[in-house]
Design an enzyme around this catalytic site. Structure first.
Site, PDB file in Angstrom:
ATOM      1  N   ALA A 198       0.825  -1.225   0.000  1.00 54.35           N
ATOM      2  CA  ALA A 198       0.000   0.000   0.000  1.00 54.35           C
ATOM      3  C   ALA A 198       0.856   1.271   0.000  1.00 54.35           C
ATOM      4  CB  ALA A 198      -0.907  -0.016   1.225  1.00 54.35           C
ATOM      5  N   GLU A 227       5.303   2.338   4.895  1.00 46.43           N
ATOM      6  CA  GLU A 227       6.170   2.509   6.074  1.00 46.43           C
ATOM      7  C   GLU A 227       6.024   3.904   6.658  1.00 46.43           C
ATOM      8  OE1 GLU A 227       6.972   2.132   2.989  1.00 46.43           O
ATOM      9  OE2 GLU A 227       8.673   3.361   2.357  1.00 46.43           O
ATOM     10  N   ARG A 228       5.284   4.790   5.952  1.00 43.64           N
ATOM     11  CA  ARG A 228       5.158   6.157   6.453  1.00 43.64           C
ATOM     12  C   ARG A 228       3.926   6.362   7.322  1.00 43.64           C
ATOM     13  NH1 ARG A 228       6.932   9.524   1.201  1.00 43.64           N
ATOM     14  NH2 ARG A 228       6.133   7.785   0.017  1.00 43.64           N
ATOM     15  N   CYS A 332      -4.513  10.198  -5.748  1.00 46.98           N
ATOM     16  CA  CYS A 332      -4.187   9.793  -7.120  1.00 46.98           C
ATOM     17  C   CYS A 332      -5.248  10.287  -8.092  1.00 46.98           C
ATOM     18  CB  CYS A 332      -4.065   8.290  -7.195  1.00 46.98           C
ATOM     19  SG  CYS A 332      -5.570   7.498  -6.716  1.00 46.98           S
ATOM     20  N   GLU A 431       4.108  14.071 -12.268  1.00 47.94           N
ATOM     21  CA  GLU A 431       3.081  14.053 -11.211  1.00 47.94           C
ATOM     22  C   GLU A 431       3.631  14.847 -10.031  1.00 47.94           C
ATOM     23  OE1 GLU A 431       2.431  10.348  -9.039  1.00 47.94           O
ATOM     24  OE2 GLU A 431       0.288  10.777  -8.973  1.00 47.94           O
TER      25      GLU A 431
HETATM   26  P1  NAD Z   1       5.475   4.649  -3.331  1.00 44.71           P
HETATM   27  O1  NAD Z   1       5.585   3.988  -4.647  1.00 44.71           O
HETATM   28  O2  NAD Z   1       6.627   5.431  -2.834  1.00 44.71           O
HETATM   29  O3  NAD Z   1       5.171   3.536  -2.207  1.00 44.71           O
HETATM   30  C1  NAD Z   1       4.149   2.604  -2.360  1.00 44.71           C
HETATM   31  C2  NAD Z   1       4.592   1.284  -1.745  1.00 44.71           C
HETATM   32  O4  NAD Z   1       5.692   0.757  -2.488  1.00 44.71           O
HETATM   33  C3  NAD Z   1       5.071   1.429  -0.312  1.00 44.71           C
HETATM   34  O5  NAD Z   1       4.547   0.358   0.441  1.00 44.71           O
HETATM   35  C4  NAD Z   1       6.583   1.391  -0.424  1.00 44.71           C
HETATM   36  O6  NAD Z   1       7.190   0.770   0.682  1.00 44.71           O
HETATM   37  C5  NAD Z   1       6.837   0.571  -1.667  1.00 44.71           C
HETATM   38  N1  NAD Z   1       7.999   1.050  -2.442  1.00 44.71           N
HETATM   39  C6  NAD Z   1       8.386   2.333  -2.620  1.00 44.71           C
HETATM   40  N2  NAD Z   1       9.470   2.380  -3.435  1.00 44.71           N
HETATM   41  C7  NAD Z   1       9.751   1.116  -3.784  1.00 44.71           C
HETATM   42  C8  NAD Z   1      10.736   0.515  -4.622  1.00 44.71           C
HETATM   43  N3  NAD Z   1      11.663   1.251  -5.236  1.00 44.71           N
HETATM   44  N4  NAD Z   1      10.729  -0.821  -4.768  1.00 44.71           N
HETATM   45  C9  NAD Z   1       9.796  -1.571  -4.147  1.00 44.71           C
HETATM   46  N5  NAD Z   1       8.842  -1.062  -3.341  1.00 44.71           N
HETATM   47  C10 NAD Z   1       8.815   0.259  -3.155  1.00 44.71           C
HETATM   48  O7  NAD Z   1       4.145   5.519  -3.374  1.00 44.71           O
HETATM   49  P2  NAD Z   1       3.639   6.540  -2.284  1.00 44.71           P
HETATM   50  O8  NAD Z   1       4.520   7.738  -2.307  1.00 44.71           O
HETATM   51  O9  NAD Z   1       3.419   5.853  -0.988  1.00 44.71           O
HETATM   52  O10 NAD Z   1       2.197   6.911  -2.872  1.00 44.71           O
HETATM   53  C11 NAD Z   1       2.009   7.942  -3.793  1.00 44.71           C
HETATM   54  C12 NAD Z   1       1.858   7.406  -5.195  1.00 44.71           C
HETATM   55  O11 NAD Z   1       0.822   6.444  -5.237  1.00 44.71           O
HETATM   56  C13 NAD Z   1       1.459   8.481  -6.203  1.00 44.71           C
HETATM   57  O12 NAD Z   1       2.199   8.313  -7.368  1.00 44.71           O
HETATM   58  C14 NAD Z   1      -0.019   8.210  -6.443  1.00 44.71           C
HETATM   59  O13 NAD Z   1      -0.498   8.635  -7.686  1.00 44.71           O
HETATM   60  C15 NAD Z   1      -0.055   6.730  -6.327  1.00 44.71           C
HETATM   61  N6  NAD Z   1      -1.394   6.244  -6.021  1.00 44.71           N
HETATM   62  C16 NAD Z   1      -2.101   5.659  -7.025  1.00 44.71           C
HETATM   63  C17 NAD Z   1      -3.389   5.217  -6.790  1.00 44.71           C
HETATM   64  C18 NAD Z   1      -4.183   4.592  -7.884  1.00 44.71           C
HETATM   65  O14 NAD Z   1      -5.155   3.912  -7.580  1.00 44.71           O
HETATM   66  N7  NAD Z   1      -3.807   4.759  -9.131  1.00 44.71           N
HETATM   67  C19 NAD Z   1      -3.962   5.364  -5.516  1.00 44.71           C
HETATM   68  C20 NAD Z   1      -3.200   5.959  -4.513  1.00 44.71           C
HETATM   69  C21 NAD Z   1      -1.917   6.391  -4.779  1.00 44.71           C
END
Ligand code: NAD
Length: 548
Positions: A198, A227-228, A332, A431
């Protein structure tokens, strides 16, 4: 990064009951008394989460267990930088224990009747409603959104729980007699151990896109929250337990990239639901599918609103301002681009005036419209993108870079910002995920549609017009998965499914709704012959069955 004194407590000191003997300041000093009381109550009331400096636990096999991790990630209140809790980078052994617990639980949970699983969903629904204030307090503390917005986060997740209660209908099998006395039946059976990863922006809703759908279909689940802001997921895990979910059916492990990679690689995990940014989403999709898993990946967005001069001006401008700046733009489906068509270009000044009046502040404060962004790093990135617009010739009509919030001097606040730009600028291309609205002027509707279709993302879009014909043309011609007509955030309710397209999603099956039933089940067909004449006398047939 500015931190309250509590965040400087040495790692070894962050555990229960040690503060009284420490010479450093007690935890939560950075919070005002009202917020501190809420944080302390959360820590007292819930087993797996803390908002007063203690560690967040994993949830494995029905137990809230302290991790033996050597690496920990700090969770801080984005309004004040006060340390709330720390999450472990789950160890390999602990991860294996979680998969083992989920595999073991699958043996019995997958054999339970759909009515048993439906009863769990009914209980979970009731408990989430009863405990919505705790969930909201955790979300506001860790994520920073306002209290009403946190309740919206919970409600949109709760609607998926409520939809999961219709599993007995959704899982109905198909059966037909294909030949005399021969029937073929298609059943939807669970996959096994599944997983969900998530993002930070909806700490309750997004775990709830997966938890009810995965479990009601007979699967077990390993959830890795952001993790945040892990608190809401831990409260939901405890509510699942109280609702009667057997140990191991849902497990929560924390961590970052190593934990995510362990999920992608473990042979016992059959499917991954991911929601988050592009980089992680593409990586998880590629690594997971390479390992033979079913993966659904929802990623980034750039959502455009088209405002036509025949629109109801009041509705259009208020809708765009609400959807651009609500949750500090960290949705999002936030509207991050407004295309003003023809005479509607003259409404830019009104848009700016409306946005100017929004109140920025701590999420627990009354009448606040938007809180902080999630981290100082996120704030720096957003400020960098605003700055880039200035350098590239964009015009900043409303500048939220220097907002000061009294009582929250160390928060990651950015005020509503409106930039007039064009599609070649960085602030349009990337974005932003912050309270920044990019405005583009267009002469015609067709020009607007072309801009949207050329954008790589396809999560959502909205049009504001009073003309049915114009709306219908837009709906037909625009290549975006979720379209609003006079509706700013057109997220479908769970009787439908998420349908973002283009670079906003990978995988064929959307989240929740009927798609989720497909995602979390596989088909099993059985062809059976029970000859009516066998009830009397019969002889063997040596012919190839032809189903005639
Ligand atoms: P993020 O990608 O940084 O993190 C999401 C999850 O991925 C976290 O659990 C994190 O631990 C993990 N993660 C992060 N970097 C990783 C990597 N390099 N390798 C493997 N795992 C990794 O996203 P965020 O900042 O928490 O959320 C914001 C983003 O999510 C925005 O881009 C937003 O548009 C998107 N979002 C999309 C939807 C949708 O339904 N399309 C819904 C909510 C959020």
């Amino acid at each position: 990064m500015l931190r309250s004194p509590a965040s400087r407590i040495p790692t070894s000191a962050i555990c229960k009951r040690t503060y009284a003997t420490l010479s450093v300041q007690p935890p939560l000093r950075g919070l005002n008394s009202v917020v501190r009381e809420k944080a302390e109550k959360l820590s007292r009331d819930w087993k797996g989460t803390s908002a007063s400096g203690e560690n967040t636990t994993n949830f494995i096999g029905g137990e809230f267990v302290q991790s033996k991790a050597t690496q920990w990630i700090e969770v801080v209140d984005p309004s004040t930088q006060t340390l709330l809790t720390r999450v472990p980078e789950t160890t390999n052994t602990e991860f294996e224990q979680a998969v083992e617990a989920a595999s073991e639980a699958f043996k019995t949970w997958s054999q339970s009747t759909v009515l048993t699983r439906q009863r769990f969903i009914f209980e979970l629904q009731r408990l989430i409603r009863e405990n919505a204030d705790s969930l909201a307090a955790s979300i506001v503390l860790e994520q920073g959104k306002t209290v009403p917005d946190a309740h919206g986060d919970i409600l949109r997740g709760l609607q998926v729980v409520e939809h999961a209660a219709s599993a007995p209908s959704l899982l109905l099998s198909e059966k037909i007699e294909v030949s005399r006395d021969m029937d073929t039946e298609v059943r939807k059976v669970p996959l096994g151990v599944t997983s969900a990863i998530a993002p930070f922006n909806f700490p309750a809703m997004i775990p709830l896109w997966s938890i009810p759908m995965a479990t009601v279909t007979g699967n077990t689940l390993i959830l890795k929250p952001s993790e945040r802001d892990p608190g809401a997921a831990m409260i939901i895990a405890e509510l699942c337990q109280r609702a009667g979910l057997p140990p191991g059916v849902i497990n929560v492990v924390h961590g970052t990239v190593p934990t995510v990679n362990a999920i992608c690689d473990h042979p016992s995990i059959k499917a991954i639901s991911f929601v988050g940014g592009d980089r992680a989403g593409r990586h998880i999709y590629e690594r997971g599918t390479k390992n033979g898993k079913r993966v659904q990946s929802n990623m980034g967005a750039k959502n455009h609103a088209v405002i036509l001069p025949d629109a109801n001006k009041n509705l259009a401008l208020n809708s765009v301002v609400g959807a651009a700046f609500g949750a500090a733009g960290q949705r999002c489906m936030a509207l991050s681009v407004a295309i003003l068509v023809g005479d509607a270009q003259a409404w830019l000044a009104d848009l700016v005036n409306l946005a100017k009046n929004l109140k920025v502040g701590g999420g627990f404060e009354k009448d606040v419209d938007l809180g902080p962004v999630i981290s100082p790093a996120a704030k720096d990135r957003i400020l960098g993108l605003i700055g880039s617009a200035e350098q590239e010739g964009g015009k900043i009509h409303l500048d939220g870079r220097h907002v000061m919030v009294s009582g929250y001097e160390h928060g990651n606040f950015i005020g509503p910002t409106i930039i007039e730009a064009n599609t070649s600028m960085k602030c349009y291309d990337q974005e932003i995920f912050g309270p920044v609205l990019v405005v583009i002027k267009a002469n015609t509707l067709d020009e607007g549609i072309q801009i949207i279709n050329q954008n790589r993302y396809g999560n959502g879009t909205a049009i504001f017009t009073q003309s049915g014909a114009t709306a219908r043309k837009f709906e037909h011609d625009v290549n975006v998965g979720q379209i609003g007509i006079n509706v700013p955030i057109p997220v479908p309710l769970p009787m439908f499914s998420w349908s973002g397209n283009k670079a906003s999603a990978l995988g064929d099956l959307g989240f929740y709704g009927k798609s989720a039933i497909e995602f979390y089940t596989q088909k099993k067909t059985t062809t059976s012959l029970w000859k009516a004449e066998d009830a009397l006398n019969s002889r063997a047939s040596v012919h190839m069955p032809t189903h005639h």
